[in-house]
Design a protein around this motif. Structure first.
Motif, PDB file in Angstrom:
ATOM      1  N   GLY A 188      -2.030  -2.568  -3.110  1.00 36.92           N
ATOM      2  CA  GLY A 188      -2.235  -1.896  -1.822  1.00 36.92           C
ATOM      3  C   GLY A 188      -2.619  -2.839  -0.721  1.00 36.92           C
ATOM      4  N   ALA A 193      -6.052  -0.374  -2.258  1.00 31.99           N
ATOM      5  CA  ALA A 193      -5.773   0.902  -1.578  1.00 31.99           C
ATOM      6  C   ALA A 193      -6.163   2.041  -2.510  1.00 31.99           C
ATOM      7  CB  ALA A 193      -4.286   0.989  -1.223  1.00 31.99           C
ATOM      8  N   ARG A 261       1.776  -0.252  -0.423  1.00 29.79           N
ATOM      9  CA  ARG A 261       1.687   0.143   0.975  1.00 29.79           C
ATOM     10  C   ARG A 261       2.904  -0.393   1.725  1.00 29.79           C
ATOM     11  NH1 ARG A 261      -1.583   4.432   1.215  1.00 29.79           N
ATOM     12  NH2 ARG A 261      -3.824   3.973   1.166  1.00 29.79           N
ATOM     13  N   PHE A 282      -0.099   3.389   4.621  1.00 35.59           N
ATOM     14  CA  PHE A 282      -1.507   3.654   4.884  1.00 35.59           C
ATOM     15  C   PHE A 282      -1.600   4.689   5.997  1.00 35.59           C
ATOM     16  CE2 PHE A 282      -5.518   2.135   7.106  1.00 35.59           C
ATOM     17  CZ  PHE A 282      -6.368   2.765   6.199  1.00 35.59           C
ATOM     18  N   GLN A 290       2.643   1.775   9.784  1.00 38.23           N
ATOM     19  CA  GLN A 290       3.198   1.499   8.456  1.00 38.23           C
ATOM     20  C   GLN A 290       4.340   2.438   8.109  1.00 38.23           C
ATOM     21  OE1 GLN A 290       0.904   0.728   5.017  1.00 38.23           O
ATOM     22  NE2 GLN A 290      -0.331  -0.868   5.962  1.00 38.23           N
TER      23      GLN A 290
END
Length: 383
Positions: A188, A193, A261, A282, A290
């Motif tokens: 992540g 993440a 991500r 994200f 993102q």
């Protein structure tokens, strides 16, 4: 040539700067690169490990902060500018490049005020506030997505892609690593993440029948390490679970599929390394950049995307199962990813830095002995 690279904080900002630095110092043994960042950022650990000198300023973030943190950030600005001027006077760089992050703004502005050629590198399709402001004064804006062009003055933008570190370029040049199990790389970003970690652990319940056919390599970040390890162990999966992966080149080379991500640097790595991916942007990224980044890969057929709010463990498991059972589709996604890769980005950025220096100071640079330092060593290898 001497280049000063300012910024960092996260891998997304820092690693393109590392890639540019590697290209610059490879060109000639007298070329130098200095980084400027903050003691709180990832650069405090990674830059010394990469072998480059690092200076610190006491800059703080401003956007998206509470009132108390905003006041602290504003109060720190004058000191950050003073420290930036001192660093620039000390190192006398030929060119200053901002790569985003807290340190980028004060250093690039100070360089501009001193008349040093400046540039910024924008990794995302939707630029951050700092680069939008700096884009008005710098000589050149390097972008990775054409969508970012509209945020900057006409004529300054050069679409070159995101620079990739040399270790990852090694992956681009070598063949796929053979392995028996379907290998899934999960990460992540440099800090981990939680949303990705939780969905992957929840997905294991729906993949138990494949536990002897799948191998996971999972970068969790510091906070979720034990939770994720327990999740794999409880379901009987073979998994390497680590806080941080030092050798991402090896990790990409071993992977059949990546779950991650959608930071711009991550996407650049996926495309250069030709990897199929399941992207989970994200959800709290500034201006949802993102998700905008991810759509470029999805529309090209190189990735599948899920919003974190819509993703469940079952949905993720279904997608993993589907891609594992359809190797032809997986290969097609890898091919599409490779078509988006920009392996020459570091070289193109360095070429422009040389042009900026020559235009401002001549071929010998700023206050340097009369020697053509911008030429490549006869034995230097190309990226």
């Amino acid at each position: 040539m001497k280049v000063l690279i300012a910024g960092g904080g996260t891998g997304g900002h820092l690693f393109p700067g590392i890639a540019l630095a590697e290209e610059v110092v490879t060109r000639h043994h007298r070329n130098e690169v200095v980084f400027v960042g903050t003691e709180r950022g990832l650069e405090a650990k990674v830059v010394p490990q990469a072998g480059f000198p690092l200076e610190f300023i006491r800059a703080r973030g401003l956007k998206g902060k509470g009132l108390g943190q905003l006041i602290k950030g504003l109060l720190a600005l004058p000191l950050a500018f003073i420290e930036s001027f001192r660093i620039l006077q000390k190192h006398k760089p030929d060119v200053v490049v901002g790569v985003g992050g807290y340190a980028s703004g004060p250093v690039v502005m100070a360089a501009w005020l001193l008349g040093i050629p400046t540039a910024v590198q924008e990794q995302n399709a939707l630029p951050g506030l700092t680069n939008k402001l700096l884009g008005k004064v710098v000589k050149v804006v390097f972008t990775a997505f054409d969508e970012a062009r509209r945020f900057f003055p006409e004529g300054k933008v050069q679409l070159v892609g995101n620079p990739i570190r040399r270790k990852l370029m090694d992956n681009y040049l070598r063949s796929h690593v053979a392995h028996e199990r379907f290998a899934i790389l999960v990460f992540g970003g440099s800090l981990g993440a939680k949303g990705v970690n939780q969905r992957v652990v929840e997905a294991l319940e729906h993949l138990v029948d494949l536990k002897d056919q799948i191998h996971f390599l999972h970068q969790t970040g510091k906070n979720d390490l034990e939770m994720v390890r327990k999740g794999y162990a409880d379901k009987g999966f073979q998994a390497e679970v680590v806080e941080f992966i030092d050798d991402m080149s090896d990790a990409y080379a071993r992977a059949d599929l990546v779950v991650c991500r959608a930071g711009a640097t991550t996407l650049a790595e996926l495309t250069v390394c030709k990897k199929a991916s399941i992207l989970v942007p994200f959800p709290y990224a500034t201006d949802n950049h993102q998700e905008v980044n991810a759509r470029a890969l999805v529309e090209a057929g190189a990735a599948v995307m899920f919003r974190e709010s819509e993703l469940t463990g079952q949905k993720l498991a279904e997608q993993i199962r589907l891609l594992k059972q359809e190797p032809a589709r997986l290969k097609q996604m890898e091919k599409k990813a490779g078509l988006l890769g920009r392996p020459e980005a570091s070289k193109e950025l360095a070429d422009v830095c040389v042009d900026l220096m020559v235009h401002a100071y001549g071929p010998n640079g700023r206050d340097r002995p009369a020697k053509a330092e911008t030429q490549k060593d006869p034995g230097a290898s190309k990226p």
